[in-house]
Design a protein around this motif. Structure first.
Motif, PDB file in Angstrom:
ATOM      1  N   LEU A  10      45.136  82.669   8.808  1.00 31.96           N
ATOM      2  CA  LEU A  10      44.794  81.909  10.219  1.00 31.96           C
ATOM      3  C   LEU A  10      45.097  82.677  11.389  1.00 31.96           C
ATOM      4  N   LEU A  11      46.476  82.906  11.189  1.00 36.22           N
ATOM      5  CA  LEU A  11      47.244  83.494  12.354  1.00 36.22           C
ATOM      6  C   LEU A  11      46.614  84.754  12.509  1.00 36.22           C
ATOM      7  N   LEU A  12      46.403  85.435  11.559  1.00 35.11           N
ATOM      8  CA  LEU A  12      45.978  86.989  11.595  1.00 35.11           C
ATOM      9  C   LEU A  12      44.707  86.878  12.457  1.00 35.11           C
ATOM     10  N   VAL A  13      43.788  86.246  12.207  1.00 30.27           N
ATOM     11  CA  VAL A  13      42.439  86.201  12.837  1.00 30.27           C
ATOM     12  C   VAL A  13      42.321  85.467  13.962  1.00 30.27           C
ATOM     13  N   GLY A 242      29.889  82.666  18.364  1.00 29.46           N
ATOM     14  CA  GLY A 242      31.215  82.294  17.681  1.00 29.46           C
ATOM     15  C   GLY A 242      31.063  82.266  16.149  1.00 29.46           C
ATOM     16  N   VAL A 243      29.789  81.520  15.625  1.00 31.77           N
ATOM     17  CA  VAL A 243      29.679  81.712  14.212  1.00 31.77           C
ATOM     18  C   VAL A 243      29.425  82.952  13.678  1.00 31.77           C
ATOM     19  N   ALA A 248      31.290  87.552  10.520  1.00 29.84           N
ATOM     20  CA  ALA A 248      31.653  88.829  10.543  1.00 29.84           C
ATOM     21  C   ALA A 248      33.248  88.888   9.827  1.00 29.84           C
ATOM     22  N   LEU A 249      34.064  88.042  10.105  1.00 24.10           N
ATOM     23  CA  LEU A 249      35.361  87.833   9.502  1.00 24.10           C
ATOM     24  C   LEU A 249      35.124  87.666   7.988  1.00 24.10           C
ATOM     25  N   LEU A 250      34.643  86.769   7.816  1.00 20.76           N
ATOM     26  CA  LEU A 250      34.571  86.372   6.214  1.00 20.76           C
ATOM     27  C   LEU A 250      34.040  87.503   5.507  1.00 20.76           C
ATOM     28  N   ALA A 255      35.157  92.378   2.100  1.00 24.06           N
ATOM     29  CA  ALA A 255      35.050  93.673   2.074  1.00 24.06           C
ATOM     30  C   ALA A 255      36.244  94.237   1.214  1.00 24.06           C
ATOM     31  N   ALA A 256      37.589  93.410   2.010  1.00 30.09           N
ATOM     32  CA  ALA A 256      39.203  93.952   1.513  1.00 30.09           C
ATOM     33  C   ALA A 256      39.238  93.573   0.155  1.00 30.09           C
ATOM     34  N   TRP A 257      38.594  92.348  -0.380  1.00 32.91           N
ATOM     35  CA  TRP A 257      38.803  92.013  -1.717  1.00 32.91           C
ATOM     36  C   TRP A 257      38.156  92.947  -2.786  1.00 32.91           C
TER      37      TRP A 257
END
Length: 323
Positions: A10-13, A242-243, A248-250, A255-257
């Motif tokens: 949460l802090l990262l994003v 915002g959504v 996009a973050l999700l 993608a990282a996973w």
């Protein structure tokens, strides 16, 4: 995932999300662009991750400065392509595979930056240029620092060094392809989406020909599916920027996973719509724009494979002759 890890995520994003929910949402996009190469850098080591964000910011600033000069821009991208190829000796070409596309976006795509006076193109003034570079560098450094704590104790792939000879051929091929593609995109194609030609080249061209063929099929298929997904998401959530950013973050997290756990096409399927939603702001994610991106991806892939196939054939023939 324990509470500490969740808190770090949460802090990262948090900075990017806060910006995307504010009048400075375009600055949130710039933070996101800095986060991507730094995130890949964490897979190599914390040192490379700390360098990735500021390096991307510098390259993007140069790209914006050269946006009216096709030949100079092409030469710059050729040099950058060569540097990415040579960095494979240390196994850092994965980072370069993100620095290159972000630079192409700055050179061709026309990034926007939000200033107190309003939203302008990054090329509008020296202040806009510095603001763009600052947000990109911040995104990279923030990701390297917070992500370093997040990934502590995790088993990560680490660098994958490439022999000097293979890295040299890789550098030459990438320099030629990116240089020519940049000149074509800037001088002959009237579309800000033509930077996807360069994105495709930096992603699919690999130190080894077999790996390039594998990447090409995965990239084209994943991009086509991802572009459709981006269009659907943008259509459903067009009134909620915002959504859109949260989605996009999700998708970026997915993608990282996938990068670590799944085939490359899955990674592309998730990352493609995330990049489209962020770099377009959700405004031009239309069928025509998606089709254009897909065509640029396919064209770059076909040309790259054709050129590399010829080069691979020549090198193989020489090897047999001298053996």
């Amino acid at each position: 995932m324990n509470a500490k890890k969740v808190g770090l995520v949460l802090l990262l994003v948090a900075p990017m999300v806060a910006l995307m929910l504010s009048p400075w949402k375009h600055d949130g996009t710039l933070v996101y662009l800095g986060m991507l190469p730094a995130g890949v850098g964490l897979l190599v080591g914390r040192g490379p991750a700390l360098v990735a964000g500021p390096l991307t910011a510098v390259c993007m600033a140069i790209g914006v400065s050269l946006s009216d000069w096709p030949l100079t821009g092409a030469l710059f991208m050729a040099v950058l392509g060569a540097c990415v190829g040579l960095s494979a000796v240390k196994g850092w070409h994965g980072i370069g595979g993100f620095v290159g596309p972000q630079t192409a976006f700055a050179l061709i795509g026309g990034p926007l930056v939000a200033l107190p006076s309003g939203t302008v193109g990054a090329s509008a003034s020296a202040g806009a240029l510095w603001a763009m570079a600052g947000w990109v560098a911040f995104g990279g450094l923030w990701t390297a620092i917070i992500g370093g704590f997040l990934t502590r104790g995790m088993h990560l792939p680490g660098p994958k060094p490439v022999p000097q000879r293979a890295a040299t051929y890789f550098a030459v091929a990438l320099a030629i392809l990116t240089g020519v593609a940049t000149y074509v995109a800037m001088g002959w194609i009237d579309s800000p989406n033509s930077w996807w030609l360069l994105l495709t080249l930096f992603v699919i061209v690999q130190p080894y020909f077999a790996a390039t063929l594998s990447r090409t099929a995965a990239r084209v298929g994943g991009t086509l599916a991802g572009a459709v997904l981006a269009g659907l998401v943008a259509h459903l959530l067009s009134g909620s920027p915002g959504v859109l950013s949260a989605v996009a973050l999700l998708l970026t997290g997915a993608a990282a996973w996938a990068y670590l756990k799944r085939p490359y096409w899955v990674f592309t399927l998730f990352l493609t719509p995330a990049v489209i939603l962020q770099t377009s702001g959700g405004k031009d994610v239309l069928l025509s724009a998606d089709l254009e991106r897909a065509l640029f991806t396919a064209a770059a892939a076909v040309v790259a494979v054709a050129v590399l196939a010829v080069g691979h054939g020549i090198l193989s023939a020489r090897t047999r002759t001298t053996a």
